[in-house]
Write a protein that holds these residues in place. Sequence first.
Motif, mmCIF file in Angstrom:
data_model
loop_
_atom_site.group_PDB
_atom_site.id
_atom_site.type_symbol
_atom_site.label_atom_id
_atom_site.label_comp_id
_atom_site.label_asym_id
_atom_site.label_seq_id
_atom_site.Cartn_x
_atom_site.Cartn_y
_atom_site.Cartn_z
ATOM 1 N N ARG A 169 4.465 21.233 6.223
ATOM 2 C CA ARG A 169 4.456 20.520 4.944
ATOM 3 C C ARG A 169 3.030 20.367 4.430
ATOM 4 O O ARG A 169 2.120 20.035 5.190
ATOM 5 C CB ARG A 169 5.104 19.146 5.099
ATOM 6 N N LEU A 170 2.848 20.564 3.141
ATOM 7 C CA LEU A 170 1.552 20.380 2.495
ATOM 8 C C LEU A 170 1.658 19.242 1.497
ATOM 9 O O LEU A 170 2.561 19.219 0.651
ATOM 10 C CB LEU A 170 1.111 21.662 1.785
ATOM 11 N N LEU A 171 0.753 18.306 1.610
ATOM 12 C CA LEU A 171 0.693 17.167 0.696
ATOM 13 C C LEU A 171 -0.695 17.139 0.072
ATOM 14 O O LEU A 171 -1.667 17.617 0.667
ATOM 15 C CB LEU A 171 0.956 15.860 1.450
ATOM 16 N N ARG A 172 -0.794 16.557 -1.111
ATOM 17 C CA ARG A 172 -2.082 16.596 -1.812
ATOM 18 C C ARG A 172 -2.340 15.287 -2.548
ATOM 19 O O ARG A 172 -1.412 14.647 -3.082
ATOM 20 C CB ARG A 172 -2.119 17.767 -2.804
ATOM 21 N N ALA A 173 -3.611 14.895 -2.565
ATOM 22 C CA ALA A 173 -4.043 13.710 -3.298
ATOM 23 C C ALA A 173 -5.522 13.864 -3.621
ATOM 24 O O ALA A 173 -6.242 14.615 -2.951
ATOM 25 C CB ALA A 173 -3.818 12.446 -2.473
ATOM 26 N N PRO A 174 -6.010 13.170 -4.640
ATOM 27 C CA PRO A 174 -7.444 13.235 -4.939
ATOM 28 C C PRO A 174 -8.328 12.760 -3.782
ATOM 29 O O PRO A 174 -9.417 13.288 -3.580
ATOM 30 C CB PRO A 174 -7.586 12.320 -6.162
ATOM 31 N N TYR A 175 -7.842 11.755 -3.011
ATOM 32 C CA TYR A 175 -8.655 11.208 -1.920
ATOM 33 C C TYR A 175 -7.781 10.896 -0.717
ATOM 34 O O TYR A 175 -6.577 10.659 -0.844
ATOM 35 C CB TYR A 175 -9.386 9.927 -2.367
ATOM 36 N N VAL A 176 -8.416 10.884 0.455
ATOM 37 C CA VAL A 176 -7.753 10.531 1.709
ATOM 38 C C VAL A 176 -8.566 9.437 2.389
ATOM 39 O O VAL A 176 -9.800 9.507 2.436
ATOM 40 C CB VAL A 176 -7.624 11.753 2.647
#
Length: 512
Positions: free
Chosen positions: A145-152
């Motif tokens: 699974r690939l997830l994305r966000a501007p920041y972690v």
Amino acid sequence: MKDEAQVIVIGAGPVGQSAALLLARWGIQVLVLDQRPGRARGGSKSICQQRDVLDIWAAAGAGKVAEEGLAWTTARTYHRDRELFSWTFEREGPLPACVNISQSRTEQILDEAIAAQPLIEVRWEHEVTGLTQDATGVTVRCGQRLLRAPYVLACAGARAQALRGALGVAFTGETYEDQFLICDIKADLPGWENERRFYFDPIWNPGRQVLIHPCPGGTYRIDWQIAPDFIPADADIARKIRQVVGDRPYELLWHSTYRFHSRVASRMRVGRVLLAGDCAHLVAPFGARGLNSGVPDAENAAWKLAFVLNGWAGEELLESYHAERHAAALENLEVTTATMRFLAPASVEERMRRRAALEGGRVAEVDSGRFAEPFWYADSPLTTPEPSRPFLGRPPKGALCPPAPGVILPDVLVPGGRLRQFTRDGFLVLLGDMCDSSLFVQVLGKVMRAPLAVRGLAEMDGTGSLAERLGAGPDEAWLIRPDSHIAAIIPHAGPEPVAAAMSRAIGGSPDM
């Protein structure tokens, strides 16, 4: 969650939970990932929660931690059966200086607050196996699974070696050889209900230490320092407990063994990824500087990420997260390392000094731990120094820092609540009686896009006594950050120098 997360928080422990709640409070959508199948229950783990952390949790909607925790007031230190000294917390405001409550109950309270927050989604059984960054965000891999966000925000705990390695972050330090046996018991121990007791070299643990903490519901947490190769059997545990409680009835609720580590990450910000809590620093627990440092990490990261995501500040503000919280981690490392050197001397000379201090009653040389305290950002790039109000250095044990730029604002009662409750929604400017509030509002409102409140000190309490309690002058302006730290104290204040300090406090140039 209808829209894509703005911040992915890795780790659903108390630091990750706190970060998610604090980000959501700023209107940020958060996705929390944890590799475990669900919330594990049992064991007290991190129990001592300091006043300023209780304040943060109250702002995050988890005030029940302070309400349910046991507020102990006195710490006693013994050598064998002789009391060496005791100390009590300095009282400030309505919140207790410290409460004891099991980490499992703290996590339950934080989970309840998260369940009531529609901007937070928690996904269990999501082990992060990879991170990649680019100019617009971070891609997080969880298996296929690939997830994305501007920041972690990585709150993945001490065992996040792979994550730190993927970011190129070193985690150097040391591991202490001795083990520690920890037990939760339920017992009736009259006179011990509100006291922490620390024993050096008691006859029932010769050559080592024992720490006893009261907890809610008539329960107690006992820590024994034990030999590196000692494997305690049930009979050993029962014998050790009996040596503490005598022939009183007791119930053993939980037990475990562990070793202490002292390590700090080389970087707490790598591009769009911030590290917090045990993922970024590990220290010996004497002084309760673990979780009590991780939660301020979360708050510091949350308001800065929110300011950047909401367009109120540039991304350069995020570098101050590393500058401030890495310095805090190094302070905690220095304090706890000194304690551990006294608890577990590594050389003949250190053992001789410790013996002389304990047997000679040289109280000033005895180190049983310095309790957690909020770090001072006096050297932060966001702080505007004021020569007339310098930071005076680490305060005496148990004392509070006098107000100065970089120091956290004292928390006192004012009409409508506690003073710090008025700082959590943005920047706050507090003005002395000689300052024209309307002029400040007019000028500052043009240069600050973030939420901003301008209040007169006399207006805050209706009597003028607040300025006296803070030691604020009639012509001063105090600029307070969203985490309640004082960004600037400006004498003979006008709107322009306050605006310059405000620009510095959000990561910009002080030159307007």
